[in-house]
Write a protein that holds these residues in place. Structure first.
Motif, PDB file in Angstrom:
ATOM      1  N   SER A   1     -41.555  94.194  59.745  1.00 60.65           N
ATOM      2  CA  SER A   1     -42.317  95.310  60.297  1.00 60.65           C
ATOM      3  C   SER A   1     -41.875  95.651  61.713  1.00 60.65           C
ATOM      4  O   SER A   1     -42.458  96.514  62.337  1.00 60.65           O
ATOM      5  N   GLY A   2     -40.891  94.950  62.210  1.00 58.73           N
ATOM      6  CA  GLY A   2     -40.372  95.299  63.517  1.00 58.73           C
ATOM      7  C   GLY A   2     -41.235  94.869  64.679  1.00 58.73           C
ATOM      8  O   GLY A   2     -41.399  95.607  65.638  1.00 58.73           O
ATOM      9  N   LYS A   3     -41.781  93.693  64.603  1.00 60.74           N
ATOM     10  CA  LYS A   3     -42.635  93.170  65.675  1.00 60.74           C
ATOM     11  C   LYS A   3     -42.055  91.873  66.228  1.00 60.74           C
ATOM     12  O   LYS A   3     -41.450  91.099  65.496  1.00 60.74           O
ATOM     13  N   PRO A   4     -42.270  91.614  67.513  1.00 65.35           N
ATOM     14  CA  PRO A   4     -41.906  90.304  68.056  1.00 65.35           C
ATOM     15  C   PRO A   4     -42.765  89.224  67.400  1.00 65.35           C
ATOM     16  O   PRO A   4     -43.905  89.485  67.003  1.00 65.35           O
ATOM     17  N   ILE A   5     -42.218  88.033  67.294  1.00 67.56           N
ATOM     18  CA  ILE A   5     -42.879  86.957  66.553  1.00 67.56           C
ATOM     19  C   ILE A   5     -43.137  85.756  67.452  1.00 67.56           C
ATOM     20  O   ILE A   5     -42.303  85.397  68.267  1.00 67.56           O
ATOM     21  N   ILE A   6     -44.271  85.119  67.251  1.00 62.81           N
ATOM     22  CA  ILE A   6     -44.516  83.777  67.754  1.00 62.81           C
ATOM     23  C   ILE A   6     -44.844  82.952  66.524  1.00 62.81           C
ATOM     24  O   ILE A   6     -45.752  83.294  65.769  1.00 62.81           O
ATOM     25  N   THR A   7     -44.071  81.905  66.307  1.00 63.56           N
ATOM     26  CA  THR A   7     -44.298  81.076  65.130  1.00 63.56           C
ATOM     27  C   THR A   7     -43.973  79.625  65.441  1.00 63.56           C
ATOM     28  O   THR A   7     -43.455  79.315  66.498  1.00 63.56           O
ATOM     29  N   THR A   8     -44.288  78.779  64.499  1.00 60.09           N
ATOM     30  CA  THR A   8     -44.053  77.344  64.695  1.00 60.09           C
ATOM     31  C   THR A   8     -42.715  76.920  64.107  1.00 60.09           C
ATOM     32  O   THR A   8     -42.166  77.578  63.230  1.00 60.09           O
ATOM     33  N   ASP A   9     -42.235  75.802  64.571  1.00 58.86           N
ATOM     34  CA  ASP A   9     -41.005  75.212  64.066  1.00 58.86           C
ATOM     35  C   ASP A   9     -41.349  74.463  62.784  1.00 58.86           C
ATOM     36  O   ASP A   9     -41.463  73.246  62.762  1.00 58.86           O
ATOM     37  N   ASN A  10     -41.538  75.228  61.722  1.00 55.97           N
ATOM     38  CA  ASN A  10     -41.993  74.681  60.451  1.00 55.97           C
ATOM     39  C   ASN A  10     -41.230  75.363  59.320  1.00 55.97           C
ATOM     40  O   ASN A  10     -40.742  76.490  59.476  1.00 55.97           O
ATOM     41  N   VAL A  11     -41.157  74.714  58.186  1.00 56.78           N
ATOM     42  CA  VAL A  11     -40.471  75.252  57.021  1.00 56.78           C
ATOM     43  C   VAL A  11     -41.052  76.623  56.674  1.00 56.78           C
ATOM     44  O   VAL A  11     -42.263  76.794  56.604  1.00 56.78           O
ATOM     45  N   GLY A  12     -40.176  77.585  56.475  1.00 52.47           N
ATOM     46  CA  GLY A  12     -40.598  78.930  56.128  1.00 52.47           C
ATOM     47  C   GLY A  12     -40.873  79.810  57.325  1.00 52.47           C
ATOM     48  O   GLY A  12     -40.717  81.021  57.252  1.00 52.47           O
ATOM     49  N   CYS A  13     -41.280  79.231  58.404  1.00 48.91           N
ATOM     50  CA  CYS A  13     -41.549  79.995  59.623  1.00 48.91           C
ATOM     51  C   CYS A  13     -40.305  80.061  60.498  1.00 48.91           C
ATOM     52  O   CYS A  13     -39.961  81.123  61.024  1.00 48.91           O
ATOM     53  N   ALA A  14     -39.656  78.948  60.652  1.00 47.84           N
ATOM     54  CA  ALA A  14     -38.490  78.867  61.541  1.00 47.84           C
ATOM     55  C   ALA A  14     -37.343  79.745  61.048  1.00 47.84           C
ATOM     56  O   ALA A  14     -36.486  80.140  61.840  1.00 47.84           O
ATOM     57  N   ASP A  15     -37.329  80.079  59.765  1.00 51.18           N
ATOM     58  CA  ASP A  15     -36.255  80.896  59.204  1.00 51.18           C
ATOM     59  C   ASP A  15     -36.282  82.343  59.667  1.00 51.18           C
ATOM     60  O   ASP A  15     -35.292  83.045  59.543  1.00 51.18           O
ATOM     61  N   VAL A  16     -37.401  82.799  60.171  1.00 47.47           N
ATOM     62  CA  VAL A  16     -37.541  84.213  60.535  1.00 47.47           C
ATOM     63  C   VAL A  16     -37.441  84.455  62.031  1.00 47.47           C
ATOM     64  O   VAL A  16     -37.693  85.566  62.485  1.00 47.47           O
ATOM     65  N   ILE A  17     -37.045  83.433  62.772  1.00 47.20           N
ATOM     66  CA  ILE A  17     -37.003  83.612  64.216  1.00 47.20           C
ATOM     67  C   ILE A  17     -35.693  83.140  64.822  1.00 47.20           C
ATOM     68  O   ILE A  17     -35.118  82.143  64.407  1.00 47.20           O
ATOM     69  N   LEU A  18     -35.234  83.916  65.757  1.00 50.30           N
ATOM     70  CA  LEU A  18     -34.129  83.537  66.630  1.00 50.30           C
ATOM     71  C   LEU A  18     -34.768  83.443  68.007  1.00 50.30           C
ATOM     72  O   LEU A  18     -35.020  84.458  68.651  1.00 50.30           O
ATOM     73  N   ASP A  19     -35.073  82.231  68.403  1.00 51.31           N
ATOM     74  CA  ASP A  19     -35.868  82.003  69.602  1.00 51.31           C
ATOM     75  C   ASP A  19     -35.300  82.746  70.810  1.00 51.31           C
ATOM     76  O   ASP A  19     -34.141  82.591  71.163  1.00 51.31           O
TER      77      ASP A  19
END
Length: 81
Positions: A1-19
């Protein structure tokens, strides 16, 4: 959706972020880590937020485009049939 993300370093979450590129990663079960990520995000300029959102959208299209998912799914089906 084109939004900045804050997520955890967890399976499934970490795959969608380039810190630092499309959001921030925080440690699981760490309220302090989440607070720091939120502080970093709200301190960004509007242009930086827009750029992070655009980076999120690009990553999603690159990794999770419907055609990519369908092709992967069909390959997996062919392997078991």
């Amino acid at each position: 959706s084109g939004k900045p993300i804050i997520t955890t370093d967890n399976v499934g979450c970490a795959d969608v972020i380039l810190d630092g590129k499309n959001g921030y990663m925080c440690e699981m079960r760490s309220s302090q880590s989440l607070i720091e990520a939120m502080k970093r995000l709200i301190s960004l300029t509007n242009n930086d937020l827009i750029l992070m959102g655009q980076n999120s959208r690009k990553l999603a299209k690159k990794k999770y485009d419907e055609k990519i998912i369908i092709n992967h799914y069909l390959k997996q089906i062919k392997k078991i049939t």
